[in-house]
Motif scaffolding. Sequence first.
Motif, PDB file in Angstrom:
ATOM      1  N   LEU A   1      20.442 -37.821  35.586  1.00  0.00           N
ATOM      2  CA  LEU A   1      20.724 -39.194  35.981  1.00  0.00           C
ATOM      3  C   LEU A   1      22.090 -39.341  36.650  1.00  0.00           C
ATOM      4  CD1 LEU A   1      19.333 -41.015  32.820  1.00  0.00           C
ATOM      5  CD2 LEU A   1      18.314 -40.999  35.100  1.00  0.00           C
ATOM      6  N   LEU A   2      22.957 -38.344  36.502  1.00  0.00           N
ATOM      7  CA  LEU A   2      24.266 -38.378  37.134  1.00  0.00           C
ATOM      8  C   LEU A   2      24.145 -37.890  38.574  1.00  0.00           C
ATOM      9  CD1 LEU A   2      26.427 -36.830  34.265  1.00  0.00           C
ATOM     10  CD2 LEU A   2      25.970 -39.252  34.705  1.00  0.00           C
ATOM     11  N   ASN A   3      24.786 -38.605  39.478  1.00  0.00           N
ATOM     12  CA  ASN A   3      24.738 -38.221  40.887  1.00  0.00           C
ATOM     13  C   ASN A   3      25.327 -36.818  41.044  1.00  0.00           C
ATOM     14  OD1 ASN A   3      25.060 -37.961  43.683  1.00  0.00           O
ATOM     15  ND2 ASN A   3      25.394 -40.149  43.931  1.00  0.00           N
ATOM     16  N   PRO A   4      24.558 -35.847  41.522  1.00  0.00           N
ATOM     17  CA  PRO A   4      25.065 -34.470  41.618  1.00  0.00           C
ATOM     18  C   PRO A   4      26.217 -34.313  42.604  1.00  0.00           C
ATOM     19  CG  PRO A   4      22.945 -34.670  42.726  1.00  0.00           C
ATOM     20  CD  PRO A   4      23.164 -35.960  41.987  1.00  0.00           C
ATOM     21  N   SER A   5      26.348 -35.230  43.543  1.00  0.00           N
ATOM     22  CA  SER A   5      27.446 -35.150  44.501  1.00  0.00           C
ATOM     23  C   SER A   5      28.713 -35.827  43.995  1.00  0.00           C
ATOM     24  CB  SER A   5      27.033 -35.785  45.839  1.00  0.00           C
ATOM     25  OG  SER A   5      26.749 -37.159  45.669  1.00  0.00           O
ATOM     26  N   GLY A   6      28.617 -36.487  42.838  1.00  0.00           N
ATOM     27  CA  GLY A   6      29.803 -37.075  42.245  1.00  0.00           C
ATOM     28  C   GLY A   6      29.510 -38.320  41.432  1.00  0.00           C
ATOM     29  N   CYS A   7      29.970 -38.338  40.191  1.00  0.00           N
ATOM     30  CA  CYS A   7      29.796 -39.495  39.308  1.00  0.00           C
ATOM     31  C   CYS A   7      31.050 -39.648  38.451  1.00  0.00           C
ATOM     32  CB  CYS A   7      28.562 -39.336  38.417  1.00  0.00           C
ATOM     33  SG  CYS A   7      28.335 -40.698  37.243  1.00  0.00           S
ATOM     34  N   SER A   8      31.631 -40.843  38.461  1.00  0.00           N
ATOM     35  CA  SER A   8      32.780 -41.133  37.606  1.00  0.00           C
ATOM     36  C   SER A   8      32.285 -41.672  36.277  1.00  0.00           C
ATOM     37  CB  SER A   8      33.711 -42.147  38.265  1.00  0.00           C
ATOM     38  OG  SER A   8      34.428 -41.567  39.329  1.00  0.00           O
ATOM     39  N   VAL A   9      32.807 -41.122  35.191  1.00  0.00           N
ATOM     40  CA  VAL A   9      32.444 -41.557  33.837  1.00  0.00           C
ATOM     41  C   VAL A   9      33.715 -42.085  33.175  1.00  0.00           C
ATOM     42  CG1 VAL A   9      31.442 -40.912  31.622  1.00  0.00           C
ATOM     43  CG2 VAL A   9      30.643 -39.804  33.733  1.00  0.00           C
ATOM     44  N   LEU A  10      33.706 -43.353  32.824  1.00  0.00           N
ATOM     45  CA  LEU A  10      34.858 -43.989  32.192  1.00  0.00           C
ATOM     46  C   LEU A  10      34.649 -44.055  30.688  1.00  0.00           C
ATOM     47  CD1 LEU A  10      35.453 -46.943  34.681  1.00  0.00           C
ATOM     48  CD2 LEU A  10      36.682 -44.777  34.565  1.00  0.00           C
ATOM     49  N   LEU A  11      35.604 -43.523  29.954  1.00  0.00           N
ATOM     50  CA  LEU A  11      35.555 -43.520  28.499  1.00  0.00           C
ATOM     51  C   LEU A  11      36.581 -44.523  27.973  1.00  0.00           C
ATOM     52  CD1 LEU A  11      35.591 -39.644  27.944  1.00  0.00           C
ATOM     53  CD2 LEU A  11      33.589 -41.120  28.276  1.00  0.00           C
ATOM     54  N   ILE A  12      36.111 -45.540  27.281  1.00  0.00           N
ATOM     55  CA  ILE A  12      36.998 -46.513  26.645  1.00  0.00           C
ATOM     56  C   ILE A  12      37.155 -46.124  25.181  1.00  0.00           C
ATOM     57  CG2 ILE A  12      37.382 -48.952  26.086  1.00  0.00           C
ATOM     58  CD1 ILE A  12      37.341 -48.433  29.050  1.00  0.00           C
ATOM     59  N   TYR A  13      38.379 -46.011  24.725  1.00  0.00           N
ATOM     60  CA  TYR A  13      38.603 -45.741  23.308  1.00  0.00           C
ATOM     61  C   TYR A  13      39.616 -46.749  22.788  1.00  0.00           C
ATOM     62  CZ  TYR A  13      41.936 -42.654  25.759  1.00  0.00           C
ATOM     63  OH  TYR A  13      42.861 -42.136  26.629  1.00  0.00           O
ATOM     64  N   ARG A  14      39.142 -47.628  21.924  1.00  0.00           N
ATOM     65  CA  ARG A  14      39.958 -48.728  21.416  1.00  0.00           C
ATOM     66  C   ARG A  14      40.927 -48.256  20.340  1.00  0.00           C
ATOM     67  NH1 ARG A  14      37.497 -53.647  23.004  1.00  0.00           N
ATOM     68  NH2 ARG A  14      35.695 -53.218  24.313  1.00  0.00           N
ATOM     69  N   ASN A  15      40.751 -47.048  19.880  1.00  0.00           N
ATOM     70  CA  ASN A  15      41.662 -46.430  18.922  1.00  0.00           C
ATOM     71  C   ASN A  15      41.998 -45.049  19.460  1.00  0.00           C
ATOM     72  OD1 ASN A  15      42.912 -45.091  16.788  1.00  0.00           O
ATOM     73  ND2 ASN A  15      41.588 -46.001  15.233  1.00  0.00           N
ATOM     74  N   GLN A  16      43.271 -44.729  19.597  1.00  0.00           N
ATOM     75  CA  GLN A  16      43.662 -43.445  20.179  1.00  0.00           C
ATOM     76  C   GLN A  16      43.191 -42.258  19.341  1.00  0.00           C
ATOM     77  OE1 GLN A  16      47.926 -43.994  20.832  1.00  0.00           O
ATOM     78  NE2 GLN A  16      47.529 -44.084  23.028  1.00  0.00           N
ATOM     79  N   ARG A  17      42.881 -42.512  18.065  1.00  0.00           N
ATOM     80  CA  ARG A  17      42.381 -41.455  17.200  1.00  0.00           C
ATOM     81  C   ARG A  17      40.871 -41.550  17.015  1.00  0.00           C
ATOM     82  NH1 ARG A  17      46.898 -41.222  12.280  1.00  0.00           N
ATOM     83  NH2 ARG A  17      48.702 -40.739  13.601  1.00  0.00           N
ATOM     84  N   ALA A  18      40.205 -42.181  17.953  1.00  0.00           N
ATOM     85  CA  ALA A  18      38.769 -42.378  17.842  1.00  0.00           C
ATOM     86  C   ALA A  18      38.043 -41.046  17.684  1.00  0.00           C
ATOM     87  CB  ALA A  18      38.237 -43.111  19.077  1.00  0.00           C
TER      88      ALA A  18
ATOM     89  N   MET B   1      39.919 -43.266  29.934  1.00  0.00           N
ATOM     90  CA  MET B   1      39.987 -42.012  30.684  1.00  0.00           C
ATOM     91  C   MET B   1      38.834 -41.970  31.681  1.00  0.00           C
ATOM     92  SD  MET B   1      39.728 -38.120  29.227  1.00  0.00           S
ATOM     93  CE  MET B   1      41.108 -38.444  28.119  1.00  0.00           C
ATOM     94  N   GLU B   2      39.123 -41.490  32.881  1.00  0.00           N
ATOM     95  CA  GLU B   2      38.089 -41.295  33.885  1.00  0.00           C
ATOM     96  C   GLU B   2      37.855 -39.810  34.070  1.00  0.00           C
ATOM     97  OE1 GLU B   2      37.111 -42.005  38.650  1.00  0.00           O
ATOM     98  OE2 GLU B   2      39.038 -42.650  37.803  1.00  0.00           O
ATOM     99  N   ILE B   3      36.638 -39.385  33.832  1.00  0.00           N
ATOM    100  CA  ILE B   3      36.270 -38.007  34.097  1.00  0.00           C
ATOM    101  C   ILE B   3      35.301 -37.998  35.281  1.00  0.00           C
ATOM    102  CG2 ILE B   3      36.625 -37.283  31.713  1.00  0.00           C
ATOM    103  CD1 ILE B   3      33.638 -37.282  31.319  1.00  0.00           C
ATOM    104  N   PHE B   4      35.328 -36.898  36.016  1.00  0.00           N
ATOM    105  CA  PHE B   4      34.526 -36.803  37.225  1.00  0.00           C
ATOM    106  C   PHE B   4      33.528 -35.673  37.082  1.00  0.00           C
ATOM    107  CE2 PHE B   4      33.722 -35.444  41.625  1.00  0.00           C
ATOM    108  CZ  PHE B   4      33.334 -36.649  42.181  1.00  0.00           C
ATOM    109  N   TYR B   5      32.270 -35.987  37.375  1.00  0.00           N
ATOM    110  CA  TYR B   5      31.195 -34.995  37.307  1.00  0.00           C
ATOM    111  C   TYR B   5      30.700 -34.688  38.711  1.00  0.00           C
ATOM    112  CZ  TYR B   5      26.447 -33.165  36.822  1.00  0.00           C
ATOM    113  OH  TYR B   5      25.308 -32.413  36.930  1.00  0.00           O
ATOM    114  N   ARG B   6      30.587 -33.404  39.011  1.00  0.00           N
ATOM    115  CA  ARG B   6      29.956 -32.955  40.253  1.00  0.00           C
ATOM    116  C   ARG B   6      29.231 -31.663  39.956  1.00  0.00           C
ATOM    117  NH1 ARG B   6      33.701 -32.424  45.254  1.00  0.00           N
ATOM    118  NH2 ARG B   6      33.407 -34.674  45.321  1.00  0.00           N
ATOM    119  N   LYS B   7      27.958 -31.637  40.211  1.00  0.00           N
ATOM    120  CA  LYS B   7      27.153 -30.476  39.869  1.00  0.00           C
ATOM    121  C   LYS B   7      27.585 -29.256  40.703  1.00  0.00           C
ATOM    122  CE  LYS B   7      22.381 -29.102  39.000  1.00  0.00           C
ATOM    123  NZ  LYS B   7      20.955 -29.518  39.069  1.00  0.00           N
TER     124      LYS B   7
END
Length: 261
Positions: free
Chosen positions: A204-221, A248-254
């Motif tokens: 389901l992730l775009n193989p040419s590039g997908c940004s995944v944003l992780l929200i963590y409301r507690n730094q020790r989550a 945090m933004e992580i980037f996926y590219r197959k």
Amino acid sequence: MWLMVVSVPLLPAIIMVSSRYRVKVAALCHRALAWTLRLMRGKVCVRSTHAFVFSKCTHGKADSVLATFDLYADTHPSLCISPQIAEALDEVVRRVCPSRVLELGMHCGYTSVRLLRLLPPAGRLVTVELDPLTADIGEEIILVAGFKHSQFQVLTSSSAEAIPTLRPYLAPDKGTSEALSLVLMDHDPQQYLPDLQALEREELLNPSGCSVLLIYRNQRAEGLREIMDHIRARPDCYSIKSELQFMMEIFYRKGDTGMES
């Protein structure tokens, strides 16, 4: 009477076992109570936030809805993301220009409205929310902001149940489905890694590039360490694009062999 006779010799063992596990049982009870209180506070927060926004905003105006959310958050406990995270989210959406976005965790619909107002006319948001009350209220807020059902889909289920069913909801005009170019995770951090793996497994992730944003409301989550280990172990597919406090933004590219900066 016979029960007392049998039990007396066992009393030392019973006392030893109860003492040994007393701390664990107490900790388990404390965690259960804390979870219950968080759930109750969350439901109260969702109801009160909805009532305030619904009555104070200008219906049909997304910016008014967001401003009313911010006004509420200034004086009340709120599940909305911080202004800093909100601005960073807007920057990512403008940079990525996604046509298909997945949101895991709805939280009153604030982030849903932020995302929708920046999508292209043919863009579509799929948002997944486990709690039926939050899903219903969030959907109403999206409609109050002026968006139509053709622009979004609310799925009331767990993320694990929703992900394998997503492909039909990503189809533009009932045609060939499009891959996700933006994913926002703001639900249970312990589900971040399993859900990321499921999205990749379902292609389901775009193989040419997908940004995944992780929200963590507690730094020790809990769960962040696992997903970070997964990302660092696969530099051919994943890289950390940006990192702020609580997002945090992580980037996926197959098959990517280079690191994104």
